[in-house]
Design an enzyme around this catalytic site. Structure first.
Site, PDB file in Angstrom:
ATOM      1  N   LYS A 174     -15.383   3.763   6.044  1.00  0.00           N
ATOM      2  CA  LYS A 174     -14.229   3.556   6.912  1.00  0.00           C
ATOM      3  C   LYS A 174     -14.281   4.535   8.086  1.00  0.00           C
ATOM      4  O   LYS A 174     -14.611   5.713   7.924  1.00  0.00           O
ATOM      5  CB  LYS A 174     -12.922   3.757   6.145  1.00  0.00           C
TER       6      LYS A 174
ATOM      7  N   GLU B  74       0.849  -1.197   0.000  1.00  0.00           N
ATOM      8  CA  GLU B  74       0.000   0.000   0.000  1.00  0.00           C
ATOM      9  C   GLU B  74       0.880   1.241   0.000  1.00  0.00           C
ATOM     10  O   GLU B  74       1.879   1.302   0.710  1.00  0.00           O
ATOM     11  CB  GLU B  74      -0.868   0.090   1.269  1.00  0.00           C
TER      12      GLU B  74
ATOM     13  N   GLU C  67     -13.537   4.672   0.257  1.00  0.00           N
ATOM     14  CA  GLU C  67     -14.340   3.756   1.066  1.00  0.00           C
ATOM     15  C   GLU C  67     -15.099   4.596   2.095  1.00  0.00           C
ATOM     16  O   GLU C  67     -14.572   4.937   3.152  1.00  0.00           O
ATOM     17  CB  GLU C  67     -13.443   2.715   1.718  1.00  0.00           C
TER      18      GLU C  67
ATOM     19  N   GLU D 257      -9.174   9.059   5.687  1.00  0.00           N
ATOM     20  CA  GLU D 257      -9.360   7.623   5.503  1.00  0.00           C
ATOM     21  C   GLU D 257     -10.378   7.310   4.414  1.00  0.00           C
ATOM     22  O   GLU D 257     -10.361   6.234   3.830  1.00  0.00           O
ATOM     23  CB  GLU D 257      -9.807   6.984   6.817  1.00  0.00           C
TER      24      GLU D 257
END
Length: 448
Positions: free
Chosen positions: A325, A268, A322, A331
């Site tokens: 999250k 990542e 997302e 995030e």
């Protein structure tokens, strides 16, 4: 008839060459993370079409979603699937559980879906759960044995993913070392990776590093923009970007553990394009600069100072935002694409835009003197990492850098002008085509 046959031959060869060129645009060293913590994602079938229209060569899943795996069948896109941390105890203690996991999540799809690697857990060392940590390597062994029992042991690798906090020291990169608290477990894990030819997977994030040290020179160092470099006192190498410093710190740690042949995979890395008010650097301009310049750096095949001439396989984070999250605003703002399949910003991944609009300017020759901080400026040795899971402390290769010299954001250095990838596509390939066409025409004339 002979003339027609030779003309057909020429056309066939040229067609195959063009096809192979466009297929080569799928770059095996560029991957992307496909997270599912959201309620607005497009269907897997549509996402698969999107991926096939890009140069992305690999996709990492955090689980083993059957719809996604099936959607990528016959695409040649490499697929990484993963077990959850919660599965580790059962995988470690029950070989039959490991066999059932493979029977359920691999056998129905392979080889039509190109599953290349299984990650056992995610950032297990960072969890602090000593029981879980002690069971990690046995779980990996059982997954490997389950693969071997299905004659897949040499075809699908097994590994696990680490946070950068797995290092006790990373500054300078040549002094990189693993946290001795992990001791025998790390030794056993590295032995497994060496025995199976599997990679060491790690998550470096210059984004979090910059938040811990938000100076203009740090930003330039993190975004692959022109700066005066940060010298390694052990090797006298001047590091020009944070990514290389982080990866080489891991390389040094592996070398120190007699694991020089274990390859590194960046599982990542990415940059948030927005965040909370206290999340400095979370802008679309910085996100675009980091990802576009990282991609150009990978495409250059220059490698890192300790691993020159080859790009480390790197999985960008992430494919989509997302929206479910937890945590800070950043995030939920790492996605390179929107749910409607449009680009959040263009970093040159689509086949129609192989070159980013703002690729990196080659950095200036680093000075011979060692850069220093301004008088009175403290030189921190560790920084708190924020925004991505539990708090932990990370060292200078995750954030700090000495007194680099670069113009602030918005200056000319933020908008570099050249692109290695573009030059390759614009010049090298046409020259090859031109030469080949001339040869084929000459060859044809000899037989007409």
């Amino acid at each position: 008839m002979d003339e027609l046959r030779h003309s057909s031959l020429i056309f066939l060869i040229l067609s195959l060459l063009f096809q192979s060129f466009f297929y080569a645009n799928s770059e095996s060293f560029i991957g992307i993370n496909y997270g599912l913590v959201a309620d607005n994602l497009p269907p897997p079938s549509e996402t698969a079409k999107l991926l096939k229209s890009t140069s992305i060569g690999k996709v990492r899943l955090y689980g083993a979603d059957p719809a996604i795996i099936t959607s990528l069948a016959n695409s040649d896109i490499g697929i990484v699937i993963g077990t959850s941390n919660a599965d580790i105890p059962a995988l470690a203690t029950d070989p039959n559980f490991a066999k059932q996991w493979i029977t359920t999540n691999v056998k129905p799809y392979y080889p039509a879906s190109n599953i290349i690697l299984i990650t056992v857990g995610n950032e297990v060392f960072k969890s602090g759960d000593q029981n879980l940590i002690s069971q990690l390597v046995p779980a990996m062994h059982n997954v490997q044995e389950a693969l071997s029992s299905e004659s897949l042991g040499g075809k699908i690798k097994v590994s696990t993913v680490h946070a950068m906090s797995v290092l006790a020291n990373s500054e300078p990169p040549s002094a990189g070392s693993f946290d001795p608290a992990f001791g025998d477990t790390m030794k056993g894990l590295l032995g497994f990776l060496k025995d199976t030819g599997s990679p060491f997977m790690v998550n470096p994030y210059p984004f979090f590093a910059y938040q811990s040290d938000p100076r203009p020179e740090t930003l330039a160092f993190c975004l692959f923009q022109p700066n005066s470099g940060r010298p390694d006192s052990g090797t006298q190498i001047a590091y020009m970007n944070m990514f290389d410093a982080q990866v080489d710190a891991v390389r040094s740690a592996l070398n120190a553990m007699d694991s020089k042949d274990v390859e590194i995979v960046v599982a990542e890395t990415g940059w948030a394009y927005k965040g909370d008010t206290d999340e400095v650097g979370a802008t679309i301009e910085n996100a675009k600069a980091y990802n576009a310049n990282l991609i150009a750096h990978l495409r250059s095949m220059v490698g890192t100072p300790l691993m020159p001439g080859k790009s480390v396989d790197t999985y960008l984070f992430g494919l989509f935002d997302e929206n479910l999250k937890p945590g800070k605003g950043s995030e939920r703002a790492f996605g390179l694409f929107n749910p409607d399949l449009t680009m959040t910003y263009d970093v040159g991944l689509t086949m129609s835009s192989q070159s980013p609009k703002t690729p990196p300017t080659p950095p200036p020759t680093p000075p011979t003197r060692t850069p220093v901080l301004a008088p009175g400026t403290p030189y921190p040795t560790t920084f708190p990492r924020g925004g991505c899971g539990p708090q932990d402390s990370i060292s200078l290769a995750d954030g700090g850098c000495k007194g680099n010299n670069c113009s602030p954001p918005g200056s000319a250095c933020v908008e570099p002008k050249t692109s290695h990838g573009q030059h390759m596509n614009d010049y090298t390939f046409p020259c090859i085509i031109s030469s080949l066409v001339s040869f084929l025409l000459y060859f044809s004339s000899l037989h007409l």
